[in-house]
Design an enzyme around this catalytic site. Sequence first.
Site, PDB file in Angstrom:
ATOM      1  CE  LYS A 120      -1.444   2.392   3.368  1.00  8.08           C
ATOM      2  NZ  LYS A 120      -2.013   2.925   4.633  1.00  8.08           N
ATOM      3  CG  ASP A 163      -7.260   2.868   2.004  1.00 11.22           C
ATOM      4  OD1 ASP A 163      -8.150   2.348   1.308  1.00 11.22           O
ATOM      5  OD2 ASP A 163      -7.282   4.072   2.326  1.00 11.22           O
TER       6      ASP A 163
END
Length: 216
Positions: free
Chosen positions: A122, A140
């Site tokens: 991420k 996320d």
Amino acid sequence: MRITAKIKNEMINRLEKIYHDTKSALNFNNPFELLVAVILSAQCTDVRVNVTTGRLFKKAATPEAILSLGLDGLEEEIRDCGLFRNKAKNIIKTCQKLHDDYADQVPSDYDELLSLPGVGRKTANVVSSIAFGRPAIAVDTHVFRVSNRLKLAVGNSPEEVEKKLQKAIPIEKWSAAHHWLIWHGRKICKARHPLCQKCPLNDLCPSASLLETPIA
């Protein structure tokens, strides 16, 4: 409801129309500040991160400067950010690696970003996309939740969802779509009380009838 490629395209088109001008809510001035902010954002709101980095970057905004704070000093600066001890350790280790191996600069190469302590897919995708303009989709909690609810990309892990989103979304829209999905998750498709009645994707969403709650 069977979610076809045509329906997925319509979902993306609507999200783009609504959230086309959205961007990261994190405050930063350069790739290093973005990197630190994203590391701090794990299990912490962007609002809180901005308060923390606003204070931190006035004192130390380079790897060398953060190293000069030391672990104890950095912990004190980021104490109001969740999991601050673990984050401080990773940030110190990352700053040391940037100082030793990259002349205090954040590498643009994706694999090199992943090699930094505390940097997962991420974080690497966010930095790669926002700081260096590379096509990427960072998954996320918001992106993961919205993608699964819409069945735009169904998966049990962020990496699985990321790979399916890459197939569902044209590459030229990857980076922007990351923000569209985040903001939709924040404003409408909330974790506990999704606002299905207000959702512009209600008629396309296979989860709407299961999640819908009355408007207060």
